[in-house]
Motif scaffolding. Sequence first.
Motif, short mmCIF file in Angstrom:
data_model
loop_
_atom_site.label_atom_id
_atom_site.label_comp_id
_atom_site.label_asym_id
_atom_site.label_seq_id
_atom_site.Cartn_x
_atom_site.Cartn_y
_atom_site.Cartn_z
N MET A 170 0.86 -1.17 0.00
CA MET A 170 0.00 0.00 0.00
C MET A 170 0.90 1.23 0.00
SD MET A 170 -1.39 -0.11 3.97
CE MET A 170 -1.70 1.64 4.23
N ALA A 171 0.33 2.38 -0.33
CA ALA A 171 1.13 3.61 -0.39
C ALA A 171 1.14 4.29 0.96
CB ALA A 171 0.55 4.55 -1.44
N SER A 186 -1.46 16.96 -4.36
CA SER A 186 -0.84 16.43 -5.58
C SER A 186 -0.21 15.07 -5.33
CB SER A 186 0.19 17.42 -6.14
OG SER A 186 1.21 17.66 -5.20
N ALA A 187 0.36 14.85 -4.15
CA ALA A 187 0.97 13.57 -3.83
C ALA A 187 -0.08 12.46 -3.75
CB ALA A 187 1.73 13.66 -2.51
N VAL A 188 -1.17 12.72 -3.02
CA VAL A 188 -2.24 11.72 -2.90
C VAL A 188 -2.86 11.44 -4.26
CG1 VAL A 188 -4.50 11.22 -1.89
CG2 VAL A 188 -2.73 12.28 -0.49
N ALA A 189 -3.13 12.49 -5.03
CA ALA A 189 -3.76 12.33 -6.34
C ALA A 189 -2.89 11.50 -7.28
CB ALA A 189 -4.06 13.70 -6.95
N ALA A 190 -1.58 11.72 -7.24
CA ALA A 190 -0.66 11.00 -8.14
C ALA A 190 -0.68 9.50 -7.84
CB ALA A 190 0.74 11.56 -8.00
N LYS A 192 -3.13 7.80 -6.33
CA LYS A 192 -4.46 7.26 -6.66
C LYS A 192 -4.62 7.06 -8.16
CE LYS A 192 -7.26 8.72 -2.74
NZ LYS A 192 -8.50 9.40 -2.33
N GLU A 193 -4.05 7.98 -8.94
CA GLU A 193 -4.16 7.85 -10.40
C GLU A 193 -3.35 6.66 -10.90
OE1 GLU A 193 -3.34 10.47 -14.48
OE2 GLU A 193 -2.82 11.29 -12.51
N ARG A 194 -2.17 6.45 -10.34
CA ARG A 194 -1.28 5.37 -10.79
C ARG A 194 -1.71 4.01 -10.23
NH1 ARG A 194 4.64 5.55 -12.17
NH2 ARG A 194 5.01 3.46 -12.97
N HIS A 195 -2.23 4.01 -8.99
CA HIS A 195 -2.60 2.75 -8.33
C HIS A 195 -3.98 2.89 -7.69
CE1 HIS A 195 1.42 1.06 -8.84
NE2 HIS A 195 1.90 2.24 -8.48
N PRO A 196 -5.03 2.90 -8.51
CA PRO A 196 -6.38 3.17 -7.98
C PRO A 196 -6.92 2.11 -7.04
CG PRO A 196 -6.47 2.50 -10.30
CD PRO A 196 -5.03 2.73 -9.98
N THR A 197 -6.36 0.91 -7.04
CA THR A 197 -6.88 -0.16 -6.17
C THR A 197 -6.10 -0.27 -4.85
OG1 THR A 197 -5.45 -1.85 -7.17
CG2 THR A 197 -7.61 -1.48 -8.18
N LYS A 198 -5.03 0.49 -4.72
CA LYS A 198 -4.20 0.40 -3.52
C LYS A 198 -4.65 1.43 -2.47
CE LYS A 198 -1.13 -2.66 -5.03
NZ LYS A 198 -0.90 -3.97 -4.39
N LYS A 199 -4.54 1.06 -1.21
CA LYS A 199 -4.84 1.99 -0.14
C LYS A 199 -3.74 3.04 -0.03
CE LYS A 199 -7.86 -0.79 2.73
NZ LYS A 199 -8.15 -1.76 1.68
N VAL A 200 -4.14 4.23 0.38
CA VAL A 200 -3.19 5.34 0.51
C VAL A 200 -3.23 5.86 1.94
CG1 VAL A 200 -2.54 7.65 -0.27
CG2 VAL A 200 -3.54 6.01 -1.90
N GLU A 201 -2.07 5.85 2.58
CA GLU A 201 -1.94 6.43 3.91
C GLU A 201 -1.09 7.69 3.80
OE1 GLU A 201 -0.77 5.28 8.51
OE2 GLU A 201 -0.63 3.75 6.94
N LEU A 202 -1.51 8.72 4.53
CA LEU A 202 -0.82 10.01 4.50
C LEU A 202 -0.34 10.36 5.90
CD1 LEU A 202 -0.09 12.78 3.18
CD2 LEU A 202 -2.41 13.53 3.79
N GLU A 203 0.94 10.63 6.02
CA GLU A 203 1.53 11.03 7.30
C GLU A 203 1.58 12.55 7.37
OE1 GLU A 203 5.30 9.16 8.87
OE2 GLU A 203 6.03 11.19 8.44
N ILE A 204 1.11 13.10 8.48
CA ILE A 204 1.25 14.54 8.71
C ILE A 204 1.91 14.74 10.08
CG2 ILE A 204 -0.71 15.16 7.26
CD1 ILE A 204 -2.35 15.62 9.83
#
Length: 288
Positions: A170-171, A186-190, A192-204
């Motif tokens: 996962m990302a 832009s990071a999340v969108a990129a 999701k566009e490249r790997h639409p089926t993978k989960k995306v986690e964002l660290e802040i």
Amino acid sequence: MTHRGYTLPISKITKEDFNPLVALALQEDLPEGDITTDSLFSDNESTTAILLSKDTGVLCGTDVIPCLIDRLGQNVTYSPFLQDGAELSQGLKIGELKGSLSSILKMERTMLNFIQYLSGIATNTAQVTKQYPNLVILDTRKTLPGYRKLAKYAVHTGGGWNHRIHLSDMAMLKDNHVAKAGSIKSAVAAVKERHPTKKVELEIDSLSQLDEAISSSPDIILLDNFSEVDTRTAISILKGKAPGIRIECSGGITPEKLSFLSQFEGIGVSMGYLTHTVRFLDISLDIQ
């Protein structure tokens, strides 16, 4: 089936999963045989040996034994009394090996190293998950090279949950990724566009990033090294504005820091502590 937005757990392991590491361990331990054992005992001497717990904890890693038997002792048999996940106490018999004394002595240290280490991880995890059952206790990728699958299996055996197994799973966008991408959105969108089926986690790492983080709609938002005050504020905002986004906390989290986080029902807490702060469980092999 995934758990609360994370990856498939490693719920099973076999002797094949041990093979690469066992091959290295035996090459390291027996480069030219065992000069002590080979000097004292012939190949046809037999014995019985008991795998014995001398500690309290959770058993893990016993599938290394058939792997070792395949490589060192086809004339050795193993009879398990307990399976991985069993609760151990001092004096409890785990299993019995019978056969070649020479083969059993040669595999002893390698066998114990694996079982003591993985049982230590499982025990670490069980202690935390039993004390804080309302949290999703997660491991990390802070594992010894080559031991990733085994260590994460040990976490699962102890009642914890596996975070991503590897970088392909996962990302996870961290500060360096976001900085080079230009912005959180832009990071999340990129990804999701490249790997639409993978989960995306964002660290802040600050409250100032929270609004943009929410608007970018990742699957999970990770609050990294937040103070208690900022953690409370961020979780309140996330549960109010974005109830569909999973919440995770991380950053040097030890068991002592879980008391505060346990008041927030169902959040994820990733702990490198589970796998990198490990005491070998005291388990011995007693020759009868």
